[in-house]
Write a protein that holds these residues in place. Sequence first.
Motif, mmCIF file in Angstrom:
data_model
loop_
_atom_site.group_PDB
_atom_site.id
_atom_site.type_symbol
_atom_site.label_atom_id
_atom_site.label_comp_id
_atom_site.label_asym_id
_atom_site.label_seq_id
_atom_site.Cartn_x
_atom_site.Cartn_y
_atom_site.Cartn_z
ATOM 1 N N ARG A 1 -61.402 -88.380 -47.413
ATOM 2 C CA ARG A 1 -60.710 -88.695 -48.681
ATOM 3 C C ARG A 1 -61.461 -89.888 -49.252
ATOM 4 O O ARG A 1 -61.495 -91.061 -48.907
ATOM 5 N N ASP A 2 -62.141 -89.278 -50.489
ATOM 6 C CA ASP A 2 -62.639 -90.273 -51.268
ATOM 7 C C ASP A 2 -62.188 -90.529 -52.746
ATOM 8 O O ASP A 2 -62.129 -89.768 -53.395
ATOM 9 N N GLN A 3 -61.527 -91.721 -52.787
ATOM 10 C CA GLN A 3 -60.980 -92.238 -53.915
ATOM 11 C C GLN A 3 -59.670 -91.020 -54.151
ATOM 12 O O GLN A 3 -58.775 -91.018 -53.328
ATOM 13 N N ASN A 4 -59.573 -90.231 -55.207
ATOM 14 C CA ASN A 4 -58.876 -89.359 -55.504
ATOM 15 C C ASN A 4 -59.125 -88.170 -55.046
ATOM 16 O O ASN A 4 -58.629 -86.915 -55.514
ATOM 17 N N LYS A 5 -60.192 -87.743 -54.244
ATOM 18 C CA LYS A 5 -60.770 -86.645 -53.916
ATOM 19 C C LYS A 5 -60.591 -86.119 -52.384
ATOM 20 O O LYS A 5 -60.368 -87.121 -51.718
ATOM 21 N N TYR A 6 -60.606 -84.840 -52.096
ATOM 22 C CA TYR A 6 -60.321 -84.260 -50.818
ATOM 23 C C TYR A 6 -61.548 -83.813 -50.405
ATOM 24 O O TYR A 6 -61.730 -82.530 -51.005
ATOM 25 N N VAL A 7 -62.636 -84.294 -49.605
ATOM 26 C CA VAL A 7 -63.755 -83.864 -49.849
ATOM 27 C C VAL A 7 -64.122 -82.964 -48.195
ATOM 28 O O VAL A 7 -63.757 -83.695 -47.217
ATOM 29 N N VAL A 8 -64.504 -81.824 -48.426
ATOM 30 C CA VAL A 8 -64.539 -80.881 -47.173
ATOM 31 C C VAL A 8 -66.342 -81.053 -46.980
ATOM 32 O O VAL A 8 -66.593 -80.200 -48.005
ATOM 33 N N GLU A 9 -66.785 -81.398 -46.054
ATOM 34 C CA GLU A 9 -68.296 -81.493 -45.939
ATOM 35 C C GLU A 9 -68.468 -80.530 -44.807
ATOM 36 O O GLU A 9 -67.892 -80.327 -43.725
ATOM 37 N N TYR A 10 -69.658 -79.708 -44.932
ATOM 38 C CA TYR A 10 -70.154 -78.579 -44.011
ATOM 39 C C TYR A 10 -71.648 -78.874 -43.892
ATOM 40 O O TYR A 10 -72.311 -79.226 -45.009
ATOM 41 N N ARG A 11 -71.964 -77.998 -43.096
ATOM 42 C CA ARG A 11 -73.676 -77.864 -43.000
ATOM 43 C C ARG A 11 -74.281 -76.889 -43.993
ATOM 44 O O ARG A 11 -73.450 -76.073 -43.885
ATOM 45 N N PRO A 12 -75.331 -77.183 -44.591
ATOM 46 C CA PRO A 12 -75.704 -76.430 -45.614
ATOM 47 C C PRO A 12 -76.221 -75.061 -45.144
ATOM 48 O O PRO A 12 -76.876 -75.041 -43.720
ATOM 49 N N GLY A 13 -75.801 -74.119 -45.639
ATOM 50 C CA GLY A 13 -76.247 -72.544 -45.027
ATOM 51 C C GLY A 13 -75.329 -72.170 -44.223
ATOM 52 O O GLY A 13 -75.414 -70.835 -43.734
ATOM 53 N N SER A 14 -74.325 -72.946 -43.679
ATOM 54 C CA SER A 14 -73.510 -72.621 -42.490
ATOM 55 C C SER A 14 -72.190 -71.830 -43.113
ATOM 56 O O SER A 14 -71.086 -71.215 -42.462
ATOM 57 N N GLU A 15 -71.967 -72.201 -44.559
ATOM 58 C CA GLU A 15 -70.704 -71.758 -44.966
ATOM 59 C C GLU A 15 -70.344 -70.503 -45.141
ATOM 60 O O GLU A 15 -69.133 -69.982 -45.217
ATOM 61 N N ILE A 16 -71.200 -69.595 -44.966
ATOM 62 C CA ILE A 16 -70.891 -68.146 -44.824
ATOM 63 C C ILE A 16 -70.700 -67.677 -43.357
ATOM 64 O O ILE A 16 -70.179 -66.333 -43.425
ATOM 65 N N ARG A 17 -70.978 -68.202 -42.412
ATOM 66 C CA ARG A 17 -70.756 -68.125 -41.293
ATOM 67 C C ARG A 17 -69.198 -68.034 -40.837
ATOM 68 O O ARG A 17 -68.377 -68.924 -41.167
ATOM 69 N N PRO A 18 -68.534 -66.949 -40.274
ATOM 70 C CA PRO A 18 -67.231 -66.819 -40.261
ATOM 71 C C PRO A 18 -66.527 -68.032 -39.205
ATOM 72 O O PRO A 18 -65.305 -68.438 -39.751
ATOM 73 N N TYR A 19 -67.148 -68.744 -38.370
ATOM 74 C CA TYR A 19 -66.651 -69.827 -37.683
ATOM 75 C C TYR A 19 -66.496 -71.053 -38.572
ATOM 76 O O TYR A 19 -65.506 -71.563 -38.638
ATOM 77 N N VAL A 20 -67.313 -71.154 -39.485
ATOM 78 C CA VAL A 20 -67.421 -72.241 -40.379
ATOM 79 C C VAL A 20 -66.449 -72.001 -41.493
ATOM 80 O O VAL A 20 -65.656 -72.870 -41.938
ATOM 81 N N ARG A 21 -66.461 -70.691 -42.050
ATOM 82 C CA ARG A 21 -65.443 -70.473 -43.116
ATOM 83 C C ARG A 21 -64.068 -70.786 -42.728
ATOM 84 O O ARG A 21 -63.089 -71.386 -43.235
ATOM 85 N N TYR A 22 -63.707 -70.398 -41.469
ATOM 86 C CA TYR A 22 -62.351 -70.616 -40.625
ATOM 87 C C TYR A 22 -62.046 -72.202 -40.834
ATOM 88 O O TYR A 22 -61.216 -72.540 -40.986
ATOM 89 N N LYS A 23 -63.195 -72.929 -40.183
ATOM 90 C CA LYS A 23 -63.065 -74.519 -40.118
ATOM 91 C C LYS A 23 -62.726 -74.954 -41.555
ATOM 92 O O LYS A 23 -61.955 -75.966 -41.670
ATOM 93 N N ILE A 24 -63.376 -74.433 -42.362
ATOM 94 C CA ILE A 24 -63.210 -74.988 -43.847
ATOM 95 C C ILE A 24 -62.086 -74.595 -44.278
ATOM 96 O O ILE A 24 -61.094 -75.506 -44.948
ATOM 97 N N ALA A 25 -61.430 -73.367 -44.054
ATOM 98 C CA ALA A 25 -59.771 -72.876 -44.638
ATOM 99 C C ALA A 25 -59.072 -73.919 -43.668
ATOM 100 O O ALA A 25 -57.959 -74.395 -44.188
ATOM 101 N N LYS A 26 -59.239 -74.216 -42.338
ATOM 102 C CA LYS A 26 -58.503 -75.110 -41.661
ATOM 103 C C LYS A 26 -58.464 -76.428 -42.265
ATOM 104 O O LYS A 26 -57.058 -77.210 -42.370
#
Length: 159
Positions: A53-78
């Motif tokens: 939580r950065d000031q008024n932002k909700y920041v979800v960070e992930y490893r670059p290039g991994s965002e299309i992997r099903p497991y990482v997509r699920y973790k981002i959604a979660k």
Amino acid sequence: SKIDKVVNDIHDRINFKEAPLYLPELAAFYPDIVLSPTTERSEANPFPVTVQRDQNKYVVEYRPGSEIRPYVRYKIAKALAGYFLPSRNAGRGLQALEEQIYEVESNLFASRLLAPTSLIKKEMKNINIAKDLLTQLSEIFWVSKSFMNRRLQEVLLSL
């Protein structure tokens, strides 16, 4: 039903009518949400997805290039459940129970966000029945086969 309402409101707001759900497009509709690739890899933080939580932002960070992997997509959604679902305030001695309840709620949120019942039913009408059902659905929704197996069981049990 509260989780379903929240997810339905999100899908309506972003006009989500066809799988797969593009998480960056979802974030574009919510200015407080930032999806950000990070190059920080350390033994102290081995997780593919982190939330800040950065000031008024909700920041979800992930490893670059991994965002299309099903497991990482699920973790981002979660991780997005922390933004959309109301927080819980546990009383004394109930913190562990509240954490378990939140874990279940965030799993439900992520599963319904990425693979809503209505779209699963829609896609089931168009799949090739001569091929593996789970493989086809998991490819359409960009999720793992185990995820789709659980989600399909939920959908079929609700009929």
